[in-house]
Design an enzyme around this catalytic site. Structure first.
Site, PDB file in Angstrom:
ATOM      1  N   HIS A 308       0.860  -1.186   0.000  1.00 34.14           N
ATOM      2  CA  HIS A 308       0.000   0.000   0.000  1.00 34.14           C
ATOM      3  C   HIS A 308       0.893   1.232   0.000  1.00 34.14           C
ATOM      4  CE1 HIS A 308      -3.123   2.847   1.168  1.00 34.14           C
ATOM      5  NE2 HIS A 308      -3.971   1.938   0.745  1.00 34.14           N
ATOM      6  N   ASP A 366      -7.938  -5.356   0.402  1.00 32.62           N
ATOM      7  CA  ASP A 366      -8.478  -6.181  -0.668  1.00 32.62           C
ATOM      8  C   ASP A 366      -8.044  -7.637  -0.593  1.00 32.62           C
ATOM      9  OD1 ASP A 366     -10.029  -4.303  -1.912  1.00 32.62           O
ATOM     10  OD2 ASP A 366      -8.349  -3.470  -3.031  1.00 32.62           O
TER      11      ASP A 366
HETATM   12  N1  CMC Z   1       4.057  -7.567  -4.952  1.00 28.54           N
HETATM   13  C1  CMC Z   1       5.387  -7.536  -5.160  1.00 28.54           C
HETATM   14  N2  CMC Z   1       6.153  -6.426  -4.992  1.00 28.54           N
HETATM   15  C2  CMC Z   1       5.515  -5.310  -4.607  1.00 28.54           C
HETATM   16  C3  CMC Z   1       4.131  -5.263  -4.379  1.00 28.54           C
HETATM   17  C4  CMC Z   1       3.392  -6.456  -4.559  1.00 28.54           C
HETATM   18  N3  CMC Z   1       2.070  -6.470  -4.364  1.00 28.54           N
HETATM   19  N4  CMC Z   1       3.759  -4.014  -4.013  1.00 28.54           N
HETATM   20  C5  CMC Z   1       4.882  -3.292  -4.019  1.00 28.54           C
HETATM   21  N5  CMC Z   1       5.955  -4.075  -4.358  1.00 28.54           N
HETATM   22  C6  CMC Z   1       7.367  -3.658  -4.417  1.00 28.54           C
HETATM   23  C7  CMC Z   1       7.641  -2.819  -5.642  1.00 28.54           C
HETATM   24  O1  CMC Z   1       8.050  -3.624  -6.729  1.00 28.54           O
HETATM   25  C8  CMC Z   1       8.735  -1.923  -5.149  1.00 28.54           C
HETATM   26  O2  CMC Z   1       9.926  -2.666  -5.086  1.00 28.54           O
HETATM   27  P1  CMC Z   1      11.373  -1.948  -5.373  1.00 28.54           P
HETATM   28  O3  CMC Z   1      11.536  -0.963  -4.259  1.00 28.54           O
HETATM   29  O4  CMC Z   1      12.340  -3.065  -5.361  1.00 28.54           O
HETATM   30  O5  CMC Z   1      11.227  -1.296  -6.724  1.00 28.54           O
HETATM   31  C9  CMC Z   1       8.338  -1.634  -3.704  1.00 28.54           C
HETATM   32  O6  CMC Z   1       7.586  -2.799  -3.297  1.00 28.54           O
HETATM   33  C10 CMC Z   1       7.484  -0.401  -3.516  1.00 28.54           C
HETATM   34  O7  CMC Z   1       6.355  -0.506  -4.370  1.00 28.54           O
HETATM   35  P2  CMC Z   1       5.742   0.679  -5.221  1.00 28.54           P
HETATM   36  O8  CMC Z   1       5.075   0.112  -6.420  1.00 28.54           O
HETATM   37  O9  CMC Z   1       6.780   1.735  -5.423  1.00 28.54           O
HETATM   38  O10 CMC Z   1       4.672   1.234  -4.191  1.00 28.54           O
HETATM   39  P3  CMC Z   1       3.479   2.167  -4.533  1.00 28.54           P
HETATM   40  O11 CMC Z   1       3.171   2.896  -3.280  1.00 28.54           O
HETATM   41  O12 CMC Z   1       3.720   2.961  -5.765  1.00 28.54           O
HETATM   42  O13 CMC Z   1       2.294   1.127  -4.892  1.00 28.54           O
HETATM   43  C11 CMC Z   1       0.496  -0.384  -4.640  1.00 28.54           C
HETATM   44  C12 CMC Z   1       1.341   0.703  -3.972  1.00 28.54           C
HETATM   45  C13 CMC Z   1      -0.730  -0.689  -3.771  1.00 28.54           C
HETATM   46  C14 CMC Z   1      -0.008   0.107  -5.995  1.00 28.54           C
HETATM   47  C15 CMC Z   1       1.362  -1.662  -4.819  1.00 28.54           C
HETATM   48  O14 CMC Z   1       1.782  -2.115  -3.553  1.00 28.54           O
HETATM   49  C16 CMC Z   1       0.623  -2.765  -5.571  1.00 28.54           C
HETATM   50  O15 CMC Z   1       0.631  -2.768  -6.809  1.00 28.54           O
HETATM   51  N6  CMC Z   1      -0.023  -3.722  -4.826  1.00 28.54           N
HETATM   52  C17 CMC Z   1      -0.828  -4.735  -5.482  1.00 28.54           C
HETATM   53  C18 CMC Z   1      -2.199  -4.158  -5.857  1.00 28.54           C
HETATM   54  C19 CMC Z   1      -3.098  -3.964  -4.666  1.00 28.54           C
HETATM   55  O16 CMC Z   1      -3.240  -4.820  -3.821  1.00 28.54           O
HETATM   56  N7  CMC Z   1      -3.777  -2.793  -4.620  1.00 28.54           N
HETATM   57  C20 CMC Z   1      -4.784  -2.472  -3.597  1.00 28.54           C
HETATM   58  C21 CMC Z   1      -4.400  -1.321  -2.737  1.00 28.54           C
HETATM   59  S1  CMC Z   1      -5.416  -1.205  -1.258  1.00 28.54           S
HETATM   60  C22 CMC Z   1      -6.994  -0.816  -1.840  1.00 28.54           C
HETATM   61  C23 CMC Z   1      -7.084   0.554  -2.371  1.00 28.54           C
HETATM   62  O17 CMC Z   1      -6.877   1.514  -1.612  1.00 28.54           O
HETATM   63  O18 CMC Z   1      -7.373   0.713  -3.559  1.00 28.54           O
END
Ligand code: CMC
Length: 431
Positions: A308, A366
């Site tokens: 998140h 989720d």
């Molecule tokens: N699986 C594997 N790696 C992950 C994941 C994941 N679900 N989420 C983040 N990472 C890694 C990402 O690759 C990055 O690694 P590195 O630092 O080596 O590049 C690091 O963790 C930070 O991730 P980010 O993508 O920079 O983080 P963000 O804040 O931009 O994204 C997120 C947050 C929710 C979009 C992401 O965690 C994600 O895609 N999760 C899966 C989708 C999901 O469950 N979404 C629902 C969110 S909660 C409900 C809502 O509010 O909508």
């Protein structure tokens, strides 16, 4: 003494400028850079708004490091345990919990608005039978402005309030109609002596041929999920609603834009994606393989329902859902629910893995919500629609807060231009 208590020093441009720091009631303060461009010609750069507060808000507070979520100051755990979704919607809209008379009045008003114009029903017929319900939602909710233009003067607080009530009231009716369209059953009219969630269950699952009484455990579970999803401060869809609304667009169009943003798998679409992922993993023996894929930077696969932007701790909403999952699954699913078992094991394995620990990736709301929806017989393509019903109360609360804010201006980000510099047009025959 200057009220500018931060300083930006940029030696290359011989620039030194004082900046105000705005204090929050709780949580991080913010450096006010609103006059930076005017004063210095410099922009700030923050893709994805990682360090940018886009507004003041007194609706919801999140402490992502501690796993705290407050609606109008009240902890989500207390609201989830003790309140109803309409009580929470009132709280989000008006800032205080309603007393008995206020809640009865509010429930009556929402009940009064649950029907949709008969002509709107014909819109559903224009969609293919297997259209994704989120696609139908975006279109039908956007079209509400064509029906309810008696209350579209956004400068009129009473009009804003009526539109907000209409949206909270009509969203379950439209959502259930999307489902009925998909399964080829007649649309069921709302029944206003039922609770908000009971009424939704009836519109989803009743048919004209049989008596239908919503199950109290299903109603309670839905009430809980709706409370947990009701608001989450400036997330992508809420920011979309605010940005659309900042131009003066009508509220129905703004909420339609929020629904579109919510649909993405990184946001509200994740609940649907979690179930697809669990199904793909299929068996506990496959978990290690999928965890390895999630860690592989050359593989686009991510563990859906994990991570998140704000929570760097267990999402408090996921903790609550996980705790009630057993009761719901015992009643509605096979006592040995394989998806739930798989999810619990996946969580256990991921939370011990250095990759997830280092990046503070925990299950989010989720991760478990889809498992409950599935047990309630809500089809997978409706999961994000369920999220949209609940989040509507948050969206309208933010929209109303924004329009009433004297500091509100059209949202208009700037950019760092990376394209071609000035050049002359080349005639077609010379290219
Ligand atoms: N699986 C594997 N790696 C992950 C994941 C994941 N679900 N989420 C983040 N990472 C890694 C990402 O690759 C990055 O690694 P590195 O630092 O080596 O590049 C690091 O963790 C930070 O991730 P980010 O993508 O920079 O983080 P963000 O804040 O931009 O994204 C997120 C947050 C929710 C979009 C992401 O965690 C994600 O895609 N999760 C899966 C989708 C999901 O469950 N979404 C629902 C969110 S909660 C409900 C809502 O509010 O909508």
């Amino acid at each position: 003494m200057s009220d500018k208590n931060a300083k930006l020093i940029y030696p290359a441009a011989e620039l030194e400028i004082g900046l105000k720091v705005k204090k929050a009631v709780i949580g991080p303060s913010a450096v006010d850079i609103s006059t930076l461009y005017r004063d210095t010609g410099l922009l700030t750069y923050d893709p994805g708004f990682l360090s940018t507060a886009s507004c003041h808000s007194s609706i919801t507070y999140i402490d992502g490091d501690q796993g705290v979520l407050l609606y109008r100051g009240y902890p989500i755990e207390q609201l989830a345990e003790k309140s109803s979704f309409l009580e929470v919607s009132y709280l989000l809209l008006y800032g205080e919990l309603p007393n008995t008379a206020q809640l009865a009045d509010f429930s009556g008003i929402i009940g009064h608005h649950t029907m949709i114009n008969e002509a709107l029903k014909t819109f559903f017929d224009g969609f293919h039978y297997d259209a994704h319900p989120m696609a139908i939602m975006v279109g039908v909710v956007g079209s509400l402005s064509a029906f309810y233009h008696d209350s579209l003067d956004i400068q009129n607080p009473r009009h804003r309030e009526i539109s907000a009530h209409r949206m909270i009231a009509k969203m379950p009716t439209i959502a259930a109609a999307c489902f009925k369209h998909n399964v080829g059953e007649p649309i069921v009219y709302p029944q206003n002596n039922l609770s908000y969630c009971g009424n939704f269950l009836k519109m989803m699952f009743a048919t004209p041929c049989e008596e239908y009484q919503p199950d109290p455990i299903a109603e309670k579970a839905l009430n809980l999920l709706f409370i947990l999803h009701a608001d989450h401060e400036q997330n992508a869809s809420t920011s979309t609603v605010r940005l659309a609304g900042s131009s003066g667009a009508n509220p129905f169009a703004c909420i339609a834009s929020g629904i579109a943003s919510l649909w993405g798998p990184a946001h509200g679409g994740a609940n649907e994606a979690v179930l697809s992922m669990l199904e793909e993993i299929g068996d506990v023996s496959q978990i290690e393989k999928y965890v390895a894929r999630a860690k592989d930077k050359d593989d686009p696969f991510r563990l859906m329902g994990f991570g998140h932007r704000v929570y760097k701790h267990y999402d408090p909403r996921a903790r609550i859902i996980r705790a009630v999952s057993h009761e719901v699954l015992e009643k509605f699913a096979d006592s040995n629910n394989p998806m739930f078992e798989l999810a619990l094991r996946l969580e256990e394995i991921a939370l011990q893995d250095e990759y997830f620990v280092e990046r503070k990736l925990y299950p989010n709301v989720d991760f478990y919500s889809g498992i409950i929806y599935q047990a309630l017989k809500i089809p997978r393509n409706m999961f994000t629609v369920m999220f949209a019903i609940a989040r509507t109360s948050g969206w309208v609360a933010h929209w109303m807060e924004m329009i009433a804010d004297p500091a509100q201006r059209i949202g208009r980000p700037r950019q760092i231009y990376d394209g071609a510099p000035l050049r002359d047009y080349v005639p077609l025959d010379k290219r």
